[in-house]
Design an enzyme around this catalytic site. Sequence first.
Site, short mmCIF file in Angstrom:
data_model
loop_
_atom_site.label_atom_id
_atom_site.label_comp_id
_atom_site.label_asym_id
_atom_site.label_seq_id
_atom_site.Cartn_x
_atom_site.Cartn_y
_atom_site.Cartn_z
N GLY A 190 -33.34 21.66 20.32
CA GLY A 190 -33.02 22.45 19.12
C GLY A 190 -33.99 23.63 19.03
O GLY A 190 -34.78 23.88 19.95
N ILE A 192 -36.67 24.12 17.17
CA ILE A 192 -38.09 23.76 17.14
C ILE A 192 -38.56 23.31 18.53
O ILE A 192 -39.61 23.74 19.01
CB ILE A 192 -38.35 22.67 16.06
N GLU A 211 -32.21 16.65 26.35
CA GLU A 211 -31.27 16.85 25.24
C GLU A 211 -30.05 15.93 25.43
O GLU A 211 -29.41 15.93 26.48
CB GLU A 211 -30.83 18.33 25.19
N ALA A 276 -38.72 16.36 18.97
CA ALA A 276 -38.18 17.42 18.09
C ALA A 276 -36.67 17.22 17.96
O ALA A 276 -35.88 18.03 18.41
CB ALA A 276 -38.49 18.80 18.69
N VAL A 277 -36.31 16.08 17.35
CA VAL A 277 -34.89 15.72 17.28
C VAL A 277 -34.29 16.02 15.91
O VAL A 277 -33.29 15.42 15.52
CB VAL A 277 -34.67 14.24 17.66
N ALA A 327 -36.59 28.79 6.05
CA ALA A 327 -37.50 29.14 4.96
C ALA A 327 -36.89 30.21 4.05
O ALA A 327 -37.01 30.14 2.83
CB ALA A 327 -38.82 29.63 5.55
N HIS A 451 -33.06 57.42 18.87
CA HIS A 451 -33.16 57.25 20.32
C HIS A 451 -34.57 57.60 20.78
O HIS A 451 -35.13 58.60 20.31
CB HIS A 451 -32.17 58.18 21.02
P1 FAD Z 1 -41.07 22.54 2.58
O1 FAD Z 1 -41.59 23.76 3.21
O2 FAD Z 1 -40.94 21.31 3.43
O3 FAD Z 1 -42.04 22.23 1.34
C1 FAD Z 1 -41.90 21.09 0.54
C2 FAD Z 1 -43.23 20.79 -0.12
O4 FAD Z 1 -43.01 19.82 -1.13
C3 FAD Z 1 -44.29 20.23 0.81
O5 FAD Z 1 -45.52 20.84 0.58
C4 FAD Z 1 -44.34 18.74 0.43
O6 FAD Z 1 -45.61 18.14 0.66
C5 FAD Z 1 -44.03 18.83 -1.06
N1 FAD Z 1 -43.47 17.60 -1.64
C6 FAD Z 1 -42.50 16.80 -1.18
N2 FAD Z 1 -42.22 15.81 -2.03
C7 FAD Z 1 -43.05 15.98 -3.08
C8 FAD Z 1 -43.27 15.28 -4.30
N3 FAD Z 1 -42.55 14.20 -4.63
N4 FAD Z 1 -44.23 15.73 -5.14
C9 FAD Z 1 -44.98 16.82 -4.83
N5 FAD Z 1 -44.82 17.53 -3.71
C10 FAD Z 1 -43.87 17.11 -2.86
N6 FAD Z 1 -37.73 28.32 9.18
C11 FAD Z 1 -37.51 29.64 9.30
O7 FAD Z 1 -36.79 30.21 8.47
N7 FAD Z 1 -38.07 30.38 10.31
C12 FAD Z 1 -38.85 29.81 11.25
O8 FAD Z 1 -39.34 30.49 12.16
C13 FAD Z 1 -39.11 28.42 11.17
N8 FAD Z 1 -39.90 27.82 12.07
C14 FAD Z 1 -40.16 26.49 11.94
C15 FAD Z 1 -40.99 25.89 12.88
C16 FAD Z 1 -41.28 24.54 12.79
C17 FAD Z 1 -42.19 23.92 13.82
C18 FAD Z 1 -40.76 23.77 11.70
C19 FAD Z 1 -41.09 22.32 11.56
C20 FAD Z 1 -39.93 24.36 10.77
C21 FAD Z 1 -39.61 25.72 10.88
N9 FAD Z 1 -38.78 26.36 9.95
C22 FAD Z 1 -38.52 27.70 10.09
C23 FAD Z 1 -38.15 25.62 8.85
C24 FAD Z 1 -38.91 25.84 7.53
O9 FAD Z 1 -40.26 25.43 7.69
C25 FAD Z 1 -38.25 25.08 6.40
O10 FAD Z 1 -36.88 25.43 6.35
C26 FAD Z 1 -38.90 25.42 5.07
O11 FAD Z 1 -40.27 25.09 5.08
C27 FAD Z 1 -38.21 24.67 3.93
O12 FAD Z 1 -38.81 25.01 2.74
P2 FAD Z 1 -38.79 24.03 1.47
O13 FAD Z 1 -39.48 24.77 0.38
O14 FAD Z 1 -37.42 23.53 1.25
O15 FAD Z 1 -39.65 22.75 1.90
P1 AMP Z 2 -32.24 20.26 15.87
O1 AMP Z 2 -31.66 19.25 14.90
O2 AMP Z 2 -31.48 21.54 15.97
O3 AMP Z 2 -33.72 20.46 15.67
O4 AMP Z 2 -32.10 19.62 17.33
C1 AMP Z 2 -32.52 18.31 17.66
C2 AMP Z 2 -31.85 17.92 18.98
O5 AMP Z 2 -32.33 16.66 19.43
C3 AMP Z 2 -30.33 17.79 18.87
O6 AMP Z 2 -29.73 18.72 19.74
C4 AMP Z 2 -30.06 16.34 19.28
O7 AMP Z 2 -28.88 16.22 20.08
C5 AMP Z 2 -31.29 15.98 20.12
N1 AMP Z 2 -31.53 14.53 20.20
C6 AMP Z 2 -31.47 13.61 19.20
N2 AMP Z 2 -31.77 12.35 19.67
C7 AMP Z 2 -32.02 12.47 21.01
C8 AMP Z 2 -32.38 11.54 22.07
N3 AMP Z 2 -32.55 10.21 21.85
N4 AMP Z 2 -32.54 12.04 23.32
C9 AMP Z 2 -32.39 13.37 23.56
N5 AMP Z 2 -32.05 14.26 22.60
C10 AMP Z 2 -31.87 13.86 21.34
#
Ligand code: FAD
Ligand code: AMP
Length: 479
Positions: A190, A192, A211, A276-277, A327, A451
């Site tokens: 995926g 990530i 995958e 990273a599933v 985000a 350009h």
């Molecule tokens: P979150 O950012 O998950 O924040 C939720 C917060 O609520 C957390 O601090 C948590 O601790 C807190 N919380 C949860 N439950 C409670 C509770 N009961 N009480 C108090 N606090 C609580 N998105 C992009 O758009 N661009 C990118 O390049 C991108 N790269 C990414 C790379 C990685 C490795 C990962 C893991 C994600 C990436 N994302 C990216 C996805 C993005 O991080 C999320 O879509 C985004 O953070 C979601 O925002 P949110 O506010 O819904 O939740």
């Molecule tokens: P995403 O949800 O876009 O971050 O992608 C996660 C990916 O992990 C998906 O494409 C799934 O098909 C893959 N995936 C989930 N479980 C497994 C597994 N057991 N072995 C290999 N790939 C997996």
Amino acid sequence: MAKSYDVVVIGGGPGGYAAAIKAAQLGMKTACIDMYINKDGNPALGGTCANVGCIPSKALLDSSWKYHEAKEGFAIHGIEAKTVKMNVPEMIKRKDGIVKKQTDGVAMLLKANGVDWLQGRGKLLSGKQVEFTPHEGDAETLDAGNVILAAGSEPISLPMAPLHEDMVVANAGALEFTEVPKKLGVIGAGIIGLELGSVWSRLGSEVVVIEAMDNFLPMVDRQVGKELLKNLKAQNIDVQLSARVTGTKIEKNKVKVEYSNADGDQSLVVDKLIVAVGRRPYTEDLFSADSGVNLDERGFIFVNHSCATEVPGVYAIGDIVRGPALAHKATEEGVMVAEIIAGHHTAINYDCIPSVIYTHPEVAWVGVTEEQIKSSGDAYKTGTFAFMANGRAAAANETAGFVKVIADEETDRVLGVHIVGPQASEIIMQAVIAMEFGASTEDLQMMVFAHPGLSEVLHEACLDVDGKAIHSAKRKRKK
Ligand code: FAD
Ligand code: AMP
């Protein structure tokens, strides 16, 4: 007596903190409850995005790209860089500094806007009351005029690949390796998995991505996915499709990954393994059974188009609700909900949310893919143009990829734009703006693009929809 707020937001990620700031800016007494504790043991705002997601992953992608360029990309420019060395702890330190700046910045913004940051756990009770349990001390009950649930998501774990110290890790651990793993496995191709795999591949890891599905990046336009896969292969990232992980074992400080594919049972030994599933909504202990909030069949909080739950005055936004886990989608939902609470009429155009994969080349898209429009049966036309034929791309030695435009056959309205190539993450915003304004490809054909610029590839792809591209050797014109 219970403390009372106009708006209580639970979660301080890009959804929650933006909602809280907007609500306060609109004159409402607002609290934002967040329970995140960072790796230094301190409360930190910004959620997944700022702490262990978007920001740190891009910091490492940028560092690793610079290293890769210094090693592999400088020579063609006549630059000799013979003793390029990677200091991984220094790279991680830089990343940590950026994360701290971002999370401290969010705290400063909440303070400046008069939002109370409550450090601890929040839980929605019935009657729009919120239980706040601080990290230290006793729980208290808050009265809220409105509640916004923004608890985000957590990584999905695989029972057959449990996390193990710093060897089998999810996204957070993959941002903390102290040295470059010689061999790195990634489960899941995926967004990530591909981004984190790219970081370590650029630094010298031999990367194998396993995958389960046979279809690479099913949400991406197929032509674009094919081009990215070709480029990842050229970077020695081995993406094995139709391969399902069945088990993992820690053996002699290595990870043995067992998986099955069309040829039967296979195994692979790696130094580190990233799981990273995918991610799932984080709803643990977020609301009481009598709060009135419900989940949909996939475990997301059930909301309507305006992010309203079935309880009047209770909203949910971001990764915890349907739609792409991005985000910027979370932020815009937060802003929209705060405005709705303040009595404004507003809505998000969910058809115009861009997505980006920060691999090299980058992938970015907005709107429908060719596969989606084909299956809808609607008449459409396409135009494509390659970066290979663009002067700016040639000057930068970044000629991989193309822009593809999908338009309505009859009205010529732009319905989708798909980019694989340099600066795709930036060029895509031109398509978003065009689509928000209901542009046709003819509108874009008639605009003057600077350009030499990479954006000229978007221009030419729009021209190509009508067979009118200038820098094209195709002699037959459609019109
Ligand atoms: P979150 O950012 O998950 O924040 C939720 C917060 O609520 C957390 O601090 C948590 O601790 C807190 N919380 C949860 N439950 C409670 C509770 N009961 N009480 C108090 N606090 C609580 N998105 C992009 O758009 N661009 C990118 O390049 C991108 N790269 C990414 C790379 C990685 C490795 C990962 C893991 C994600 C990436 N994302 C990216 C996805 C993005 O991080 C999320 O879509 C985004 O953070 C979601 O925002 P949110 O506010 O819904 O939740
Ligand atoms: P995403 O949800 O876009 O971050 O992608 C996660 C990916 O992990 C998906 O494409 C799934 O098909 C893959 N995936 C989930 N479980 C497994 C597994 N057991 N072995 C290999 N790939 C997996």
